[in-house]
Write an enzyme that holds these catalytic residues in place. Structure first.
Site, PDB file in Angstrom:
ATOM      1  CD  GLN A 273      -2.911  -1.296   2.286  1.00 30.80           C
ATOM      2  OE1 GLN A 273      -2.700  -1.864   3.439  1.00 30.80           O
ATOM      3  NE2 GLN A 273      -4.073  -0.498   2.185  1.00 30.80           N
TER       4      GLN A 273
ATOM      5  CG  HIS B   5      -0.946  -6.215   4.887  1.00 36.92           C
ATOM      6  ND1 HIS B   5      -1.033  -5.526   6.368  1.00 36.92           N
ATOM      7  CD2 HIS B   5      -2.162  -5.919   4.374  1.00 36.92           C
ATOM      8  CE1 HIS B   5      -1.789  -4.860   6.435  1.00 36.92           C
ATOM      9  NE2 HIS B   5      -2.643  -5.105   5.301  1.00 36.92           N
TER      10      HIS B   5
ATOM     11  CG  ASN C 283      -3.681  -7.611   7.987  1.00 38.21           C
ATOM     12  OD1 ASN C 283      -3.653  -7.231   8.848  1.00 38.21           O
ATOM     13  ND2 ASN C 283      -4.301  -7.394   6.754  1.00 38.21           N
ATOM     14  CD  GLU C 284      -7.993  -6.932   8.147  1.00 40.52           C
ATOM     15  OE1 GLU C 284      -8.365  -7.025   6.863  1.00 40.52           O
ATOM     16  OE2 GLU C 284      -7.957  -6.112   9.010  1.00 40.52           O
TER      17      GLU C 284
END
Ligand code: GCO
Length: 413
Positions: free
Chosen positions: A26, A117, A161-162
Site C-alpha cells: 500500500q 498482508h 494479516n486478516e
C-alpha cells in the site's frame, strides 16, 4: 447516536506502544512481482504505481513518525520482493528490510513486522495461491528465511494479516484476486492460512531459541467488527453466533489450542448490523442490514463509525488471556477533525476495556500515511500524514499532532 461513552480519567498504562501501521504494497510502490500488480491493470482499477514511494522514502517517513512521538510502528514485508521466483531469495531485498527495521530502531520506534498482508508473489498465485495445500510449505519456507535474517532486530511479529478478509474478499465476494465465489475454496484457503500460521509460529520460536535470542511475540492480525443484531429474532441471534464463531473466534480458538498465540492483533474499524431476510447460507454468512435502523456517522467509504464496538470486541477477547494490541484502527475522511474525534473515541473505548482488566498493550493507528486502499485506489484518506501523490509531498495533519500528545504523555485530555 453511536457514541455515548463518557469517562473521567484517561491515563494509559506505562510502556504502552503508540504509533501507526502501514503495509508494504500500500505504501512502497512498484511491487511488480506481486499478484495485485497485474490484477489492478487487468481490471482497470486505479493502479498502485509509485504509491507513496515509501520503499525509498522510509527514512523521511520514520523521521515524521518520530517527530510525532510514535514509539512503535507496524509494517509488512513484501514476499514477492524477497522471493520473486519460487525458491530464489534475494539477499539485497532481505537487507533492505533489515535497513528499514534498523531505521525504526535508530529512532526509538519498536517494529511490529507482518509477513503476509494480502498480496502474494505472482508465481505463488499462479500455482493456486492459498487454495493449494502446498501454500503452507511455501509460506513456511519464506518465513523461515526471513525470520533467520530479521530475528535479531524484531520482537513483535504478525504472520498473516486478516485471514478472514483475505479469504472472504477473494473467495466469497470475488472482489479481490483471484475473484472466485466458492464457499469450499474459502474454507480451504482459511484452513491453509490457519495451519500455516501454526507451523510458522512454532518454527519462528525455534529459530529464536537456536539463535539464543529472547522469545518473540507472534500472532495474527484479526479483523473484528462489532456484530450487532437489529432485532432479537432467533434468526438474527443465530447469525451473530455463527459469524462470531466463523470469522472472529474460529481461527483464534484453533491457534490458541495449538499454543500458537502470544498476543492478539485487533484490526477494528466498524460494526456490522445483522437483520436476516432469509434462512439461506448467503443470509447467514454475509447478509448485512442496509436499513440503517440505528443511524450513525460514517467514514468516506460509508462504514459506520462505532467506537463502543471496540470495547465489546475487546471484552469478547478477554477469555484468551493473552495481551492485545490494536494493530489497526482508523478512519478515511476528508475532514481531519473527524479523524481526531475517531481516535479519541476509540481510545476511550480501549481505556474502558483496560479499566475492566483487558490487557491492551498498544495502539497502532491505520495509517501513518494516506495510501493505496486496494480496490478503492488512492481516494480514501486514512493517513495521519496527507499525501500529495503528484509531488510525493507529505503534510502532517492536525489530528496527527493531537495524537502525538497522547503518544508522548499516555494521557487523553
Ligand atoms: C485491512 C488492511 C488494510 C486496509 C485498512 C483500511 O485491514 O483491511 O490491513 O490494508 O487498508 O484496513 O481498509
Amino acid at each position: 447516536m453511536c457514541s455515548d461513552i463518557i469517562f473521567a480519567m484517561i491515563q494509559f498504562p506505562k510502556n504502552f506502544l503508540w504509533g501507526a501501521a502501514t503495509s508494504a504494497y500500500q505504501v512502497e510502490g512498484n511491487n511488480f512481482n506481486s499478484d495485485w500488480w497485474p490484477w489492478e491493470k487487468a481490471i482497470g482499477k486505479q493502479p498502485s504505481g509509485d504509491a507513496c514511494r515509501h520503499y525509498n522514502l522510509y527514512p523521511q517517513d520514520f523521521d515524521l513518525a518520530q517527530s510525532l512521538n510514535h514509539n512503535a510502528h507496524r509494517l509488512s514485508i513484501e514476499w514477492a520482493r524477497i522471493e520473486p521466483r519460487e525458491g530464489e531469495f534475494l539477499q539485497t531485498e532481505i537487507q533492505h528490510y533489515i535497513d528499514v527495521i534498523l531505521a525504526l530502531r535508530a529512532r526509538g520506534i519498536e517494529p511490529m513486522v507482518t509477513l503476509h498482508h494480502f498480496t502474494n508473489p505472482i508465481w505463488f498465485s499462479q500455482s493456486g495461491a492459498w487454495e493449494n495445500k502446498r501454500s503452507v510449505e511455501r509460506f513456511f519456507r519464506y518465513c523461515d528465511v526471513v525470520t533467520k535474517a530479521l530475528a535479531p532486530y524484531v520482537h513483535y511479529w504478525i504472520t498473516i494479516n486478516e485471514p478472514s478478509i483475505y479469504a472472504s474478499h477473494s473467495y466469497i465476494f470475488g472482489a479481490w484476486p483471484p475473484q472466485i465465489k466458492s464457499y469450499w475454496k474459502t474454507k480451504a484457503v482459511y484452513d491453509h492460512m490457519t495451519w500455516a500460521h501454526i507451523q510458522v509460529y512454532h518454527r519462528m520460536h525455534q529459530i529464536y531459541q537456536e539463535m539464543k535470542l529472547s522469545k518473540p511475540a507472534i500472532s495474527i492480525a484479526q479483523h473484528l467488527q462489532a456484530v450487532v443484531p437489529c432485532t432479537d429474532s432467533l434468526r438474527n441471534r443465530w447469525a451473530v453466533k455463527l459469524r462470531k464463531k466463523w470469522f472472529h473466534f474460529g481461527i483464534l480458538d484453533t491457534i490458541a489450542r495449538h499454543k500458537a498465540l502470544d498476543f492478539i492483533g485487533v484490526n477494528y474499524y466498524s460494526r456490522q448490523m445483522v437483520d436476516l431476510t432469509g434462512w439461506g447460507p448467503g443470509n447467514f454468512v454475509h447478509e448485512v442490514c442496509q436499513n440503517n435502523h440505528t443511524p450513525c456517522r460514517k467514514n468516506s467509504l460509508g462504514w459506520d463509525i462505532y467506537p463502543q464496538g471496540l470495547y465489546l470486541v475487546l471484552k469478547d477477547l478477554q477469555k484468551y488471556n493473552v495481551p492485545i494490541f490494536i494493530t489497526e484502527n482508523g478512519i478515511c475522511t476528508l475532514e481531519d477533525n473527524e479523524r481526531w474525534e475517531f481516535i479519541k473515541e476509540h481510545l476511550k473505548s480501549i481505556h474502558k476495556a483496560i479499566s475492566e482488566g483487558v490487557d491492551v498493550q498498544g495502539y497502532l493507528y491505520w495509517s501513518l500515511l494516506d495510501n493505496f486502499e486496494w480496490a478503492e485506489g488512492f481516494v480514501p484518506r486514512f493517513g495521519l500524514i496527507a499525501m500529495n501523490y503528484d509531488t510525493q509531498e507529505r503534510t502532517v495533519r492536525e489530528s496527527a499532532r493531537k495524537y502525538a500528545v497522547v503518544c508522548k504523555t499516555g494521557i487523553l485530555q
